[in-house]
Design a protein around this motif. Structure first.
Motif, PDB file in Angstrom:
ATOM      1  N   ALA A 284      44.565 -33.336  56.958  1.00  0.00           N
ATOM      2  CA  ALA A 284      44.521 -33.555  58.410  1.00  0.00           C
ATOM      3  C   ALA A 284      43.115 -33.991  58.784  1.00  0.00           C
ATOM      4  O   ALA A 284      42.137 -33.594  58.135  1.00  0.00           O
ATOM      5  CB  ALA A 284      44.907 -32.283  59.159  1.00  0.00           C
ATOM      6  N   GLY A 285      43.013 -34.804  59.845  1.00  0.00           N
ATOM      7  CA  GLY A 285      41.707 -35.371  60.136  1.00  0.00           C
ATOM      8  C   GLY A 285      41.372 -35.548  61.600  1.00  0.00           C
ATOM      9  O   GLY A 285      42.167 -35.246  62.499  1.00  0.00           O
ATOM     10  N   SER A 286      40.176 -36.071  61.815  1.00  0.00           N
ATOM     11  CA  SER A 286      39.684 -36.335  63.174  1.00  0.00           C
ATOM     12  C   SER A 286      40.472 -37.414  63.882  1.00  0.00           C
ATOM     13  O   SER A 286      40.385 -37.545  65.109  1.00  0.00           O
ATOM     14  CB  SER A 286      38.206 -36.740  63.125  1.00  0.00           C
ATOM     15  N   ASP A 287      41.233 -38.201  63.134  1.00  0.00           N
ATOM     16  CA  ASP A 287      42.064 -39.226  63.760  1.00  0.00           C
ATOM     17  C   ASP A 287      43.311 -38.636  64.405  1.00  0.00           C
ATOM     18  O   ASP A 287      44.064 -39.354  65.069  1.00  0.00           O
ATOM     19  CB  ASP A 287      42.464 -40.283  62.733  1.00  0.00           C
ATOM     20  N   GLY A 288      43.560 -37.324  64.209  1.00  0.00           N
ATOM     21  CA  GLY A 288      44.713 -36.679  64.821  1.00  0.00           C
ATOM     22  C   GLY A 288      45.996 -36.798  64.033  1.00  0.00           C
ATOM     23  O   GLY A 288      47.067 -36.462  64.534  1.00  0.00           O
ATOM     24  N   SER A 289      45.903 -37.262  62.794  1.00  0.00           N
ATOM     25  CA  SER A 289      47.112 -37.401  61.976  1.00  0.00           C
ATOM     26  C   SER A 289      47.085 -36.414  60.813  1.00  0.00           C
ATOM     27  O   SER A 289      46.032 -35.891  60.436  1.00  0.00           O
ATOM     28  CB  SER A 289      47.242 -38.830  61.432  1.00  0.00           C
ATOM     29  N   PHE A 290      48.286 -36.152  60.245  1.00  0.00           N
ATOM     30  CA  PHE A 290      48.346 -35.404  58.989  1.00  0.00           C
ATOM     31  C   PHE A 290      49.314 -36.104  58.052  1.00  0.00           C
ATOM     32  O   PHE A 290      50.253 -36.777  58.476  1.00  0.00           O
ATOM     33  CB  PHE A 290      48.716 -33.929  59.209  1.00  0.00           C
ATOM     34  N   HIS A 291      49.054 -35.965  56.755  1.00  0.00           N
ATOM     35  CA  HIS A 291      49.798 -36.695  55.728  1.00  0.00           C
ATOM     36  C   HIS A 291      50.072 -35.783  54.540  1.00  0.00           C
ATOM     37  O   HIS A 291      49.210 -34.980  54.152  1.00  0.00           O
ATOM     38  CB  HIS A 291      48.995 -37.910  55.243  1.00  0.00           C
ATOM     39  N   PHE A 292      51.263 -35.919  53.976  1.00  0.00           N
ATOM     40  CA  PHE A 292      51.623 -35.192  52.757  1.00  0.00           C
ATOM     41  C   PHE A 292      51.441 -36.120  51.560  1.00  0.00           C
ATOM     42  O   PHE A 292      51.881 -37.274  51.585  1.00  0.00           O
ATOM     43  CB  PHE A 292      53.071 -34.712  52.827  1.00  0.00           C
ATOM     44  N   TRP A 293      50.823 -35.584  50.477  1.00  0.00           N
ATOM     45  CA  TRP A 293      50.463 -36.396  49.316  1.00  0.00           C
ATOM     46  C   TRP A 293      50.948 -35.743  48.020  1.00  0.00           C
ATOM     47  O   TRP A 293      51.021 -34.520  47.917  1.00  0.00           O
ATOM     48  CB  TRP A 293      48.948 -36.564  49.205  1.00  0.00           C
ATOM     49  N   ARG A 300      51.662 -41.290  48.699  1.00  0.00           N
ATOM     50  CA  ARG A 300      51.861 -40.547  49.939  1.00  0.00           C
ATOM     51  C   ARG A 300      53.348 -40.260  50.110  1.00  0.00           C
ATOM     52  O   ARG A 300      54.178 -41.167  50.011  1.00  0.00           O
ATOM     53  CB  ARG A 300      51.332 -41.354  51.137  1.00  0.00           C
ATOM     54  N   LEU A 301      53.660 -39.015  50.391  1.00  0.00           N
ATOM     55  CA  LEU A 301      55.053 -38.631  50.600  1.00  0.00           C
ATOM     56  C   LEU A 301      55.495 -38.906  52.037  1.00  0.00           C
ATOM     57  O   LEU A 301      56.594 -39.405  52.275  1.00  0.00           O
ATOM     58  CB  LEU A 301      55.231 -37.143  50.284  1.00  0.00           C
ATOM     59  N   LYS A 302      54.629 -38.572  52.995  1.00  0.00           N
ATOM     60  CA  LYS A 302      54.965 -38.766  54.413  1.00  0.00           C
ATOM     61  C   LYS A 302      53.677 -38.778  55.225  1.00  0.00           C
ATOM     62  O   LYS A 302      52.772 -37.978  54.976  1.00  0.00           O
ATOM     63  CB  LYS A 302      55.869 -37.626  54.905  1.00  0.00           C
ATOM     64  N   GLY A 303      53.605 -39.672  56.186  1.00  0.00           N
ATOM     65  CA  GLY A 303      52.463 -39.736  57.075  1.00  0.00           C
ATOM     66  C   GLY A 303      52.903 -39.652  58.519  1.00  0.00           C
ATOM     67  O   GLY A 303      53.869 -40.311  58.919  1.00  0.00           O
ATOM     68  N   TYR A 304      52.233 -38.813  59.312  1.00  0.00           N
ATOM     69  CA  TYR A 304      52.598 -38.632  60.719  1.00  0.00           C
ATOM     70  C   TYR A 304      51.634 -39.372  61.632  1.00  0.00           C
ATOM     71  O   TYR A 304      50.443 -39.488  61.330  1.00  0.00           O
ATOM     72  CB  TYR A 304      52.636 -37.141  61.056  1.00  0.00           C
ATOM     73  N   PRO A 305      52.128 -39.876  62.750  1.00  0.00           N
ATOM     74  CA  PRO A 305      51.263 -40.655  63.648  1.00  0.00           C
ATOM     75  C   PRO A 305      50.194 -39.778  64.284  1.00  0.00           C
ATOM     76  O   PRO A 305      50.350 -38.562  64.400  1.00  0.00           O
ATOM     77  CB  PRO A 305      52.248 -41.180  64.701  1.00  0.00           C
ATOM     78  N   ALA A 306      49.111 -40.424  64.709  1.00  0.00           N
ATOM     79  CA  ALA A 306      48.008 -39.713  65.338  1.00  0.00           C
ATOM     80  C   ALA A 306      48.474 -39.046  66.627  1.00  0.00           C
ATOM     81  O   ALA A 306      49.198 -39.639  67.431  1.00  0.00           O
ATOM     82  CB  ALA A 306      46.865 -40.678  65.624  1.00  0.00           C
ATOM     83  N   GLN A 307      48.059 -37.792  66.788  1.00  0.00           N
ATOM     84  CA  GLN A 307      48.344 -37.063  68.012  1.00  0.00           C
ATOM     85  C   GLN A 307      47.251 -37.366  69.042  1.00  0.00           C
ATOM     86  O   GLN A 307      46.379 -38.202  68.818  1.00  0.00           O
ATOM     87  CB  GLN A 307      48.439 -35.573  67.702  1.00  0.00           C
ATOM     88  N   ASN A 308      47.278 -36.660  70.150  1.00  0.00           N
ATOM     89  CA  ASN A 308      46.349 -37.001  71.236  1.00  0.00           C
ATOM     90  C   ASN A 308      45.029 -36.250  71.138  1.00  0.00           C
ATOM     91  O   ASN A 308      44.323 -36.063  72.134  1.00  0.00           O
ATOM     92  CB  ASN A 308      47.010 -36.724  72.597  1.00  0.00           C
ATOM     93  N   GLY A 309      44.684 -35.805  69.943  1.00  0.00           N
ATOM     94  CA  GLY A 309      43.414 -35.128  69.716  1.00  0.00           C
ATOM     95  C   GLY A 309      43.231 -34.908  68.224  1.00  0.00           C
ATOM     96  O   GLY A 309      44.158 -35.074  67.435  1.00  0.00           O
ATOM     97  N   SER A 310      42.036 -34.551  67.820  1.00  0.00           N
ATOM     98  CA  SER A 310      41.753 -34.338  66.403  1.00  0.00           C
ATOM     99  C   SER A 310      42.445 -33.069  65.893  1.00  0.00           C
ATOM    100  O   SER A 310      42.802 -32.176  66.666  1.00  0.00           O
ATOM    101  CB  SER A 310      40.243 -34.243  66.181  1.00  0.00           C
TER     102      SER A 310
END
Length: 361
Positions: A284-293, A300-310
């Protein structure tokens, strides 16, 4: 240095998720009066977790049945940076900017100071170490020390000097890995906990933000402020064969006014957590997204779109059936970025095998 993991696709599936895939998340709105710094699940109960915050408090939540209930809270005198549970699930430990290590007893409802450092306590873990596998609490601080504590006595069992300020730490099996300032990575074998096994330089070019050990205890992942993750092994031969690094948590925008040129925005990797069953991991990162690897097959197994905050922190529960992540300010832009309208939410995402299980080759 690999760029991105390859995308893994099987019939009828995609590695790209949408906000609709988060519709079943349990949401805790306003879980604290300031940013969430850490989240830790009980090792004994699936739905019990603690969250530390910059508002000086540690709160314990029960999300059984999808209905979040605050169970308890206690305070430090300054922002709290870390929290973890004892192996038997009866105690919650925390440390923070008051330089103090506290432990809350769930049975008595009381908290007490069990230790201190000369500067902020950045990270802590309950570990089993030494020839008898005795349980103790290990804490890492900006005072450049690691301390081991027996909760029954006020003085540390042992103090180990680190190369620099402790920024991140994790432990699995007999492996303890510490990330410090100046990109030092300290590896300790907990069978001999007071001796540094080896110190290496992070292969990533910028500051270490997070470290996470593999369930097998033979390696670790490093995340840095430059949007990169390094997959590392303790054994040098394994490292030569299997170690690698890759880019992530970046957003590329095409500048239409200059033809096809593009500009990449690079974000910090704030948190890495390994699935307790499958050994895959989430970042998970400052871009507001999280990804499964999947590190073994490098995709990458799955990537989620950036949320409205980090997202400053994420963590699995003991079964890996839930992923908790906080959307709150991560201080990556200094105090000026801490706006009053910045979101402060904890979300609990029920995981599926399609997201977190290794794909067959």
């Amino acid at each position: 240095m690999a760029s991105f993991f390859s995308s893994s696709k099987t019939a009828g599936t995609s590695t790209i998720a949408t906000d609709a895939d988060l519709a079943n998340d349990i949401i805790i709105n306003n879980p604290a009066d300031d940013s969430i710094s850490d989240i830790a699940f009980s090792p004994q109960q699936d739905f019990l977790f603690s969250a530390s915050s910059w508002d000086n408090k540690v709160r314990i939540w029960d999300i059984q049945g999808g209905n979040p209930q605050g169970k308890a809270q206690y305070e430090h005198s300054a922002p709290v940076l870390c929290t973890r549970w004892s192996f038997d699930g009866t105690k919650v430990a925390s440390g923070g900017c008051d330089n103090v290590v506290k432990v809350y007893d769930l049975n008595s409802g009381q908290n007490q100071q069990v230790g201190s450092h000369d500067s902020a306590v950045q990270s802590l873990r309950f570990v089993q170490c030494g020839p008898t596998n005795a349980e103790c609490l290990v804490t890492g601080s900006w005072d450049k020390t690691l301390k081991y504590w027996d909760l029954r006595q006020p003085q540390p069992i042992s103090t180990v000097m680190m190369p620099d300020r402790v920024y991140a730490m994790d432990s699995k099996q007999q492996l303890l890995v510490v990330g410090t300032a100046e990109r030092n990575i300290v590896v300790i074998n907990l069978t001999n906990p007071t001796t540094i096994f080896k110190t290496v330089q992070s292969p990533l070019k910028m500051q270490t933000r997070t470290v996470a050990c593999y369930n097998s205890g033979d390696g670790y992942a490093i995340g840095s402020v430059e949007g990169r993750i390094a997959i590392r092994y303790v054994d040098e031969e394994q490292q030569r064969k299997l170690g690698f690094s890759f880019k992530c948590h970046r957003q590329t925008k095409t500048n239409r006014s200059v033809g096809s040129s593009s500009q990449a925005s690079v974000y910090a990797v704030n948190s890495i957590s390994f699935h307790p069953g499958y050994g895959t991991f989430v970042s998970a990162g400052s871009d507001g997204s999280f990804h499964f690897w999947d590190k073994n097959q490098r995709h990458r197994l799955k990537g989620y779109p950036a949320q409205n905050g980090s997202i400053p922190i994420c963590n699995f529960n003991r079964q890996g059936s839930l992923l908790a992540y906080a959307i709150s300010y991560d201080w990556s832009r200094g105090y000026t970025g801490n706006r009053q309208d910045y979101p402060n939410v904890i979300r609990i995402h029920p995981t599926t095998d399609a997201e977190v299980r290794e794909k067959q080759k």
